[in-house]
Write an enzyme that holds these catalytic residues in place. Sequence first.
Site, short mmCIF file in Angstrom:
data_model
loop_
_atom_site.label_atom_id
_atom_site.label_comp_id
_atom_site.label_asym_id
_atom_site.label_seq_id
_atom_site.Cartn_x
_atom_site.Cartn_y
_atom_site.Cartn_z
N ASP A 114 53.71 46.49 46.38
CA ASP A 114 53.74 45.46 45.36
C ASP A 114 55.17 45.33 44.84
O ASP A 114 56.06 46.06 45.26
CB ASP A 114 52.76 45.79 44.22
CG ASP A 114 53.04 47.14 43.57
OD1 ASP A 114 54.12 47.71 43.80
OD2 ASP A 114 52.18 47.62 42.82
N SER A 115 55.40 44.41 43.92
CA SER A 115 56.77 44.12 43.48
C SER A 115 57.23 45.00 42.32
O SER A 115 58.41 45.06 42.01
CB SER A 115 56.88 42.66 43.04
OG SER A 115 56.17 42.45 41.84
N GLY A 117 56.24 44.22 39.37
CA GLY A 117 56.13 43.32 38.23
C GLY A 117 54.92 43.59 37.36
O GLY A 117 55.02 43.59 36.13
N GLN A 177 50.73 32.28 40.56
CA GLN A 177 50.33 32.54 39.18
C GLN A 177 49.88 31.23 38.53
O GLN A 177 49.87 30.19 39.17
CB GLN A 177 51.50 33.16 38.40
CG GLN A 177 51.86 34.58 38.83
CD GLN A 177 50.86 35.61 38.35
OE1 GLN A 177 49.88 35.31 37.66
NE2 GLN A 177 51.09 36.88 38.71
N GLY A 213 47.49 37.58 38.73
CA GLY A 213 47.00 37.16 37.42
C GLY A 213 45.50 36.98 37.34
O GLY A 213 45.01 36.26 36.46
N ASP A 265 43.03 44.82 47.40
CA ASP A 265 43.39 46.21 47.08
C ASP A 265 42.93 46.53 45.68
O ASP A 265 42.78 45.63 44.85
CB ASP A 265 44.91 46.42 47.17
CG ASP A 265 45.61 45.98 45.88
OD1 ASP A 265 45.95 46.84 45.06
OD2 ASP A 265 45.78 44.76 45.68
N CYS A 267 24.86 56.42 54.13
CA CYS A 267 26.27 56.60 54.47
C CYS A 267 26.42 57.78 55.42
O CYS A 267 25.76 58.82 55.26
CB CYS A 267 27.07 56.84 53.18
SG CYS A 267 28.84 57.13 53.46
N CYS A 303 29.49 59.25 56.01
CA CYS A 303 30.80 59.86 55.80
C CYS A 303 30.68 61.38 55.74
O CYS A 303 29.58 61.93 55.62
CB CYS A 303 31.46 59.32 54.53
SG CYS A 303 30.88 60.06 52.99
N CYS A 312 28.73 62.76 52.67
CA CYS A 312 27.28 62.52 52.69
C CYS A 312 26.57 63.33 53.76
O CYS A 312 25.41 63.71 53.61
CB CYS A 312 27.00 61.03 52.87
SG CYS A 312 27.45 60.05 51.41
N HIS A 324 34.37 59.49 49.91
CA HIS A 324 33.14 58.70 50.05
C HIS A 324 33.32 57.27 49.55
O HIS A 324 32.91 56.31 50.23
CB HIS A 324 32.00 59.36 49.28
CG HIS A 324 30.84 58.43 49.09
ND1 HIS A 324 29.93 58.14 50.10
CD2 HIS A 324 30.47 57.66 48.03
CE1 HIS A 324 29.06 57.26 49.66
NE2 HIS A 324 29.35 56.95 48.41
#
Length: 379
Positions: free
Chosen positions: A95-96, A98, A192, A219, A269, A307, A309, A312, A338
Amino acid sequence: MKYPISYELIHVCKQTGARYGILHTPHGDFETPIFMPVGTQATVKTLTPEEIKEVSQGLILGNTYHLWLEPGDDVVKMHGGIRGFMNWDGALLTDSGGFQVFSLSKIRKIKEEGVEFRHHKSGAKLFMSPEDSIHIQNNLGADIIMSFDECPPFHSDYKYMKQSVDRTIRWAERGKAAHQRPDEQALFGIVQGGPFKDLRKHCLDELVKIDFPGYSIGGLSVGESKEEMYEMLEYLKTIMPEDKPRYLMGVGSPDDLIIGSMNGIDMFDCVLPTRLARHGSALTHNGRIIIRNATYKYDMTPLDPECDCYACKNFTKSYISHLIRTDEILGARLLSYHNLYFLKSLMKDIRVAIKNDRLKDFKEEFFVKYGYTKKEENK
């Protein structure tokens, strides 16, 4: 100009208009929509790089602001960038900085040159400009980097939001001019404009003129209602460039991932899965559970029976509840693993639903099972 990344649109869901595609990067090709785990300090909290590979598609985030402050982007550069620093051979996005400048610093002064602000811990005076942000990200060496933007409160008045949007556009131009590694790192523009559709369109139109290889939506998920966020996504879906990846920043709850995908988003994200883990909560196919609760003390079933994983397959709710209640680090590790695995699996299911032209049906089925529909009925 030939950019180091590209987006290949393969299929549009007939039910929803959701996009299935491939994001091509210098360190891998990734099916979209994709969820990207956040590695704020060049680490996805509690997990090794080998474990991160198992719970992600291979594309993760680093945080410009935090790595600039500690250990310093010069130290990261000495290692050949974040990839060498954390021994990660997958793809990276930064990311920036900001958002952190505006969210973590209570005292700040915005100038045309950049932002004066205080260190969120020490209180020391700091300054960041668009050029600084790009220089730091050049040193961090991610495949995809972000323009430095202002992230004003969602419900700022129209006059201020217009000034902010115009400043963000000017900063995007300056950032692109300062970019020293355009053949290796793809710089995204950030749209934005808060709740104002005309300002969002103005911002996007001007960024498209500057020409970026991808566009982020900033935003949102910053305090507005979900209805307001979804309304804006529905609008942006109709005007975003079709041949470029669309990245919705900071969004990662299951409902938002599904509805975001329905509105044409390709990349997501969020710190949510690891943050929930540290607080003793697990994402499951039947809704979120607070595993630290005493009710799970004698529960011999896995976190999520659906699940497969590592957590689990190998441990009971009783054991993980014990770990969390006694503040054992392994508890946070197992829940982080998980929760990220759960979102990786959810994104795979979303992509399958898009390819089968049934994402709306999938959303309705998932919402009923997860408990969202029940919550809506109880409002």
